[in-house]
Design a protein around this motif. Sequence first.
Motif: not given
Length: 228
Positions: A160-169, A197-213
Amino acid sequence: MTTWLNMSLQDGASPIMEQLVFFHDHVLMIMLMITTTVSYMMITLIRNKQTSRFMLEGQMIETTWTIAPAIILVFIAMPSLRLLYLMDEVHNPSLTLKAVGHQWYWSYEYSDFTKLEFDSYMIPQEEQQESTFRLLDTDNRIVLPMNSPIRMIVTAADVLHSWTIPSLGVKTDATPGRLNQTSFSISRPGILYGQCSEICGANHSFMPITIESVPAKYFINWVSKMSE
């Protein structure tokens, strides 16, 4: 993106997020009024040594404190339901993007174009430049056109993972063997950051998402360059 000691929500980069910020302020104001009123009444009862028989026994006061919370809940529920339905709406999308979560990186596929897919890894700390943000920048950014309805399809290849962009809601669970769908429209140019935003394992905090608009013209040029 959020900054140090930022106590409020991020600035909305989509119409839905702006509505969510308005709803947050609306509910917060109602809570503030309730807290102020209840605190005043409790302090008054504690400090006042006299008791009123009409305040302790009365049909009118009991009717009032039963109906008032129901009315308050209606004022909270109606805009909340409206927002829920707006977030589920998917109008004719001009672009479809598929995100696949892996341990521990994201893969993206632009379904409307042939051979336009890539993996997105976090930039290691030793390779970062002064202009990059630690733990947030990726080697391959998602490039999306602004002011365009975008359909997002999210799934996972392992856990399980979670694709999250806070500024887009936007926050969509990535479930193996299942396609979850959401939609959004970016209202301004810029770079937007998010994380799994899902605890998906040891490197959970190293899955960033970057969007260029970017404007549509630059997006078309980017697609042509990536498809070569």
